[in-house]
Design an enzyme around this catalytic site. Structure first.
Site, PDB file in Angstrom:
ATOM      1  N   ASP A   2       0.831  -1.213   0.000  1.00 46.88           N
ATOM      2  CA  ASP A   2       0.000   0.000   0.000  1.00 46.88           C
ATOM      3  C   ASP A   2       0.859   1.254   0.000  1.00 46.88           C
ATOM      4  OD1 ASP A   2      -2.221  -1.492   0.017  1.00 46.88           O
ATOM      5  OD2 ASP A   2      -2.663  -1.262   2.155  1.00 46.88           O
ATOM      6  N   CYS A  47     -43.542 -25.554  11.331  1.00 44.97           N
ATOM      7  CA  CYS A  47     -44.028 -25.244  12.678  1.00 44.97           C
ATOM      8  C   CYS A  47     -45.299 -24.396  12.666  1.00 44.97           C
ATOM      9  CB  CYS A  47     -42.935 -24.551  13.489  1.00 44.97           C
ATOM     10  SG  CYS A  47     -42.634 -22.866  12.946  1.00 44.97           S
ATOM     11  N   GLU A  82      -8.668 -17.537 -20.875  1.00 47.65           N
ATOM     12  CA  GLU A  82      -9.998 -17.618 -20.277  1.00 47.65           C
ATOM     13  C   GLU A  82     -10.059 -16.756 -19.013  1.00 47.65           C
ATOM     14  OE1 GLU A  82     -11.950 -19.497 -22.109  1.00 47.65           O
ATOM     15  OE2 GLU A  82     -13.622 -20.246 -20.890  1.00 47.65           O
ATOM     16  N   CYS A 115     -39.512 -18.057   8.134  1.00 50.64           N
ATOM     17  CA  CYS A 115     -40.341 -18.492   9.256  1.00 50.64           C
ATOM     18  C   CYS A 115     -39.931 -17.630  10.439  1.00 50.64           C
ATOM     19  CB  CYS A 115     -40.064 -19.967   9.532  1.00 50.64           C
ATOM     20  SG  CYS A 115     -40.447 -20.477  11.206  1.00 50.64           S
ATOM     21  N   LYS A 124      -9.743 -27.533 -19.293  1.00 49.76           N
ATOM     22  CA  LYS A 124     -10.641 -26.667 -20.053  1.00 49.76           C
ATOM     23  C   LYS A 124     -11.368 -25.831 -19.015  1.00 49.76           C
ATOM     24  CE  LYS A 124     -13.990 -26.487 -23.751  1.00 49.76           C
ATOM     25  NZ  LYS A 124     -14.772 -25.399 -23.183  1.00 49.76           N
ATOM     26  N   LYS A 129     -14.778 -33.479 -22.754  1.00 46.13           N
ATOM     27  CA  LYS A 129     -15.622 -32.873 -21.723  1.00 46.13           C
ATOM     28  C   LYS A 129     -15.934 -33.864 -20.609  1.00 46.13           C
ATOM     29  CE  LYS A 129     -17.617 -29.212 -22.493  1.00 46.13           C
ATOM     30  NZ  LYS A 129     -18.424 -28.641 -23.554  1.00 46.13           N
ATOM     31  N   LYS A 135      -3.992 -30.807 -27.336  1.00 48.95           N
ATOM     32  CA  LYS A 135      -3.514 -30.094 -28.524  1.00 48.95           C
ATOM     33  C   LYS A 135      -2.227 -30.762 -28.994  1.00 48.95           C
ATOM     34  CE  LYS A 135      -5.154 -25.802 -26.512  1.00 48.95           C
ATOM     35  NZ  LYS A 135      -4.820 -24.612 -25.757  1.00 48.95           N
ATOM     36  N   CYS A 166     -45.304 -21.260   8.081  1.00 53.50           N
ATOM     37  CA  CYS A 166     -44.183 -22.195   7.962  1.00 53.50           C
ATOM     38  C   CYS A 166     -44.729 -23.618   7.845  1.00 53.50           C
ATOM     39  CB  CYS A 166     -43.278 -22.069   9.187  1.00 53.50           C
ATOM     40  SG  CYS A 166     -42.030 -23.360   9.272  1.00 53.50           S
ATOM     41  N   GLU A 188      -4.203 -29.739 -21.109  1.00 55.07           N
ATOM     42  CA  GLU A 188      -4.461 -28.712 -20.091  1.00 55.07           C
ATOM     43  C   GLU A 188      -5.931 -28.694 -19.692  1.00 55.07           C
ATOM     44  OE1 GLU A 188      -4.370 -25.075 -23.341  1.00 55.07           O
ATOM     45  OE2 GLU A 188      -2.516 -25.878 -22.545  1.00 55.07           O
TER      46      GLU A 188
HETATM   47  S1  IVH Z   1      -7.850 -23.561 -26.954  1.00 57.45           S
HETATM   48  C1  IVH Z   1      -8.427 -22.762 -31.290  1.00 57.45           C
HETATM   49  N1  IVH Z   1      -7.570 -24.196 -24.464  1.00 57.45           N
HETATM   50  O1  IVH Z   1     -13.107 -23.308 -24.668  1.00 57.45           O
HETATM   51  C2  IVH Z   1      -9.307 -22.815 -30.130  1.00 57.45           C
HETATM   52  N2  IVH Z   1      -9.622 -23.234 -25.129  1.00 57.45           N
HETATM   53  O2  IVH Z   1     -14.918 -24.594 -26.537  1.00 57.45           O
HETATM   54  C3  IVH Z   1      -8.677 -22.140 -28.979  1.00 57.45           C
HETATM   55  N3  IVH Z   1     -11.217 -22.899 -23.298  1.00 57.45           N
HETATM   56  O3  IVH Z   1     -13.582 -20.517 -26.693  1.00 57.45           O
HETATM   57  C4  IVH Z   1      -9.124 -22.676 -27.717  1.00 57.45           C
HETATM   58  N4  IVH Z   1      -9.932 -23.679 -21.710  1.00 57.45           N
HETATM   59  O4  IVH Z   1     -12.574 -20.045 -24.425  1.00 57.45           O
HETATM   60  C5  IVH Z   1      -8.389 -23.685 -25.386  1.00 57.45           C
HETATM   61  N5  IVH Z   1      -7.151 -24.776 -22.263  1.00 57.45           N
HETATM   62  C6  IVH Z   1      -7.964 -24.266 -23.185  1.00 57.45           C
HETATM   63  C7  IVH Z   1      -9.243 -23.792 -22.861  1.00 57.45           C
HETATM   64  C8  IVH Z   1     -10.054 -23.291 -23.869  1.00 57.45           C
HETATM   65  C9  IVH Z   1     -11.106 -23.141 -21.996  1.00 57.45           C
HETATM   66  C10 IVH Z   1     -12.416 -22.322 -23.952  1.00 57.45           C
HETATM   67  C11 IVH Z   1     -12.092 -21.242 -24.944  1.00 57.45           C
HETATM   68  C12 IVH Z   1     -12.843 -21.592 -26.194  1.00 57.45           C
HETATM   69  C13 IVH Z   1     -13.765 -22.676 -25.737  1.00 57.45           C
HETATM   70  C14 IVH Z   1     -13.987 -23.643 -26.873  1.00 57.45           C
END
Ligand code: IVH
Length: 671
Positions: free
Chosen positions: A39, A413, A175, A428, A117, A316, A292, A410, A115
């Protein structure tokens, strides 16, 4: 005024320090200085900038408080489209993906970057010569909304990049999300302020991101992880996705710790399993994992289909939304007496769990969603949260569907039900005389995150209440094996185990105990804050509203709930009995820290314009030092701080003989 080189360098140095401390705090999770020191550095920069307004730049940390509200968002054309991901919901689809990649690349095995999602909202961040200049939402993928001012308030996102080599231009995609604990704390705050409660962390994050008033966004605890670079100029870039993430990390842009590199299908599936298990203990929500191809040249070979890359896949977690029919809408009475409408559902499997009830939150929510008994509805289950009805299929509504009405009495009660003007809940009115409230209080007290009495479940508590063996939480500690063994479904062995669990629960922590008491508006996070602030239960019990309001994030509503709780003789009696039974915890320093703060117990009134800080900041500073700011001068005022062009408050102070401080003496007093 001409700014000297020395002043300029000083401002730059302070900004760098602040960025580094923000990074240590938000990204590395290991602050190296106390809040007070931070601060102080911040104030030094703010005061320098108010002395030399020409110094103020958009990348200064002082600009994170929010800008004037907008009437609409400007459109932003994305430099390259913001794509979506193809989804897989089972192992076969993942195997199919891996086969396509191997065949497309002519390889026996592919290396994947994997990674989480994250469940939030996609964002693009643009940096020019290392300075943050623009943020845009995904929109339709081609055109998004300019949310630059909102993103500027998100402290985890650097306004200036750090590192040896800074790219001339960098576009980062990632994100925006809200961490689970921050989401819970935000909802606690919203309840205390009588404002809208968010259904889940994703809605809270997306809603906060799209505020036209960035000062509101500044109050919301948003977080961010980057998952890719879509453009980088002026730097040789790495050849792998993993390398790109490492580059972002070097530039101090937050990336997810739970990312990894794996080989082949078995690597993908092992990662999926590992993350499914880790899911509930991670600090953020995710709705799956993303695979990826790691090598960027290989990515380019695979290319894109329609709106998604062919080289990536979102695996998913099981769908957490399903359709079913509402059999009836009943009302549940909770531990605070709040009447919650609950949809009783035809059993349906949501994400692998059978759901038979879904909360409808409150009367207004039922009316807003217009849920009626007989309706077909969609039900969502997110993580550990209670399932909720997210929508109604109006086209399926039978003629006999009945609209909901909140009962006048209620259902447990029979006491009258009231709904206060600025509250969303009907309640209540009979307090702990209502068996439902008593039962709720005991379930909460024994629950895992409170006193953690293993085996003390809802069915058992029902019996204990109905047979009047237990009336208050303190009675739990008088139970013995003969009494318990008489109950249904309670063999001697389980009675024995339960007694052991009760005994074990006696040793607890102050924050768990405060949380377990079930004080209205005091959730787990607030309980922790109170425990650290006061150190001992007696200091908390003694604290008045003013002192309570000195606790971080405790406002008038929460403070009022706390004093009301401890003023109730029955509650104090319960606490005494619990302590006599041996419930104990380690206490910190027994005096509340505020007694040692420099302005503790002092009341201030501010008038006129201060040069070095706004009145809001002055108020914050006084409160942080233990003092209080009120709006009008009275005999109880200790000091009046007068800036330029003071109002009638100054005259009143002089008449009453109250000390008046100018800005300089005020600053001296503060420090
Ligand atoms: S890669 C080329 N990596 O999921 C596409 N997307 O369903 C680039 N998302 O709109 C996305 N975690 O907002 C990627 N580790 C991750 C992600 C991620 C969340 C979201 C992203 C995208 C959506 C697609």
């Amino acid at each position: 005024m001409k700014i000297s080189k020395k002043i300029l360098e000083k401002a730059q140095h302070l900004r760098q320090q602040i960025e580094q401390h923000n990074y240590n705090y938000y990204v590395r999770d290991t602050p190296t200085v106390s809040d007070a020191v931070f601060d102080q550095i911040f104030r030094e920069l703010a005061s320098l900038e108010s002395q030399y307004p020409e110094l103020i730049a958009p990348d200064s940390p002082t600009q994170r408080v929010g800008a004037p509200a907008l009437s609409t968002f400007q459109e932003v054309q994305h430099r390259s489209p913001m794509l979506s991901l193809n989804n897989a919901f089972d192992e076969e689809a993942v195997a199919e993906f891996d086969r396509r990649m191997r065949e497309g690349l002519g390889l026996d095995q592919v290396t994947y970057a994997v990674e989480p999602k994250l469940d939030g909202a996609a964002i693009s961040l643009l940096y020019e010569d290392g300075v943050f200049i623009q943020a845009a939402t995904r929109g339709d993928g081609t055109t998004g909304e300019d949310v630059t001012e909102n993103i500027r308030t998100v402290r985890i996102i650097p306004l200036k990049l750090t590192g040896e080599e800074i790219p001339a231009l960098l576009e980062v995609r990632g994100e925006i999300h809200m961490r689970k604990a921050d989401f819970i704390r935000l909802n606690e705050k919203q309840i205390a302020k009588g404002e809208k409660v968010f259904a889940n962390a994703r809605n809270a994050a997306a809603g906060s991101l799209r505020q036209l008033d960035s000062k509101i966004t500044a109050q919301r605890p948003l977080s961010f992880f980057a998952y890719g670079i879509s453009e980088c100029q002026g730097l040789t870039t790495p050849e792998t996705h993993d390398g790109m993430m490492a580059l972002l990390k070097k530039l101090h842009i937050p990336v997810c710790l739970e990312r990894d590199l794996v080989c082949g299908l078995s690597g993908l599936l092992d990662y999926y399993k590992k993350m499914s298990l880790a899911r509930s203990s991670l600090p953020y929500d995710m709705d799956g994992v993303v695979y990826k191809i790691n090598d960027l040249k290989q990515q380019a070979i695979m290319g894109f289909v329609a709106r998604a890359p062919r080289f990536a896949l979102a695996h998913k977690f099981p769908a957490e939304e399903a359709l079913t029919r509402v059999e009836n809408i009943t009302v549940q009475v909770g531990r605070t007496g709040a009447l919650t409408p609950v949809a009783r559902l035809e059993p349906v499997s949501v994400g692998g769990v059978t759901v038979t009830n879904a909360t409808l939150h409150n009367e207004d929510e039922v009316l807003r969603k217009d849920v009626r008994s007989g309706d077909t509805v969609s039900v969502r289950r997110a993580g550990d949260v209670i399932p909720e009805v997210t929508g109604v299929l109006l086209e399926n509504r039978p003629a006999s569907a009945k609209a909901f009405k909140m009962p006048k009495n209620c259902p447990v009660c029979g006491a009258p039900v009231i709904r206060l003007e600025n509250e969303s809940a009907a309640r209540c009115t009979s307090g702990l005389y209502c068996p439902a409230q008593r039962k709720g209080a005991i379930i909460h007290f024994a629950s895992r995150r409170a006193m953690n009495i293993d085996g003390m479940g809802e069915k058992l508590i029902d019996q204990l209440i109905n047979k009047e063996i237990v009336k208050t939480v303190a009675d739990l500690y008088t139970l013995d094996i003969p009494t318990l063994s008489q109950l249904e479904r309670m063999a001697e062995k389980s009675a024995h185990n339960l007694i052991n669990a009760i005994e074990k629960s006696k040793k607890t922590t102050l924050s768990r105990f405060i949380y377990a008491l079930g004080i209205r508006n005091v959730g787990e996070v607030t309980a922790k804050d109170l425990a650290t602030h006061f150190g001992s239960l007696d200091a908390l019990i003694k604290a008045d509203v003013t002192r309570l309001e000195n606790v971080f994030e405790v406002g008038p509503v929460v403070a009022q709930s706390i004093t009301a709780f401890f003023n109730e003789p029955r509650n104090r009696d319960s606490i005494t009995r619990l302590r006599q039974a041996g419930v104990s915890w380690e206490e910190g320093p027994s005096l509340s820290t505020i007694e040692t703060l420099p302005l503790s117990g002092k009341t201030f009134v501010l008038t006129g314009t201060l040069e070095r800080m706004s009145r809001d900041i002055a108020k914050d500073e006084i409160e942080k030092a233990g003092g209080k700011v009120t709006g009008s001068v009275s005999k109880k005022t200790d000091y009046v701080v007068a800036g330029a062009a003071p109002g009638s408050k100054l005259e009143k102070a002089t008449t009453l003989g109250i000390p008046v401080l100018d800005e300089q003496s005020f600053l001296e007093l503060l420090h």
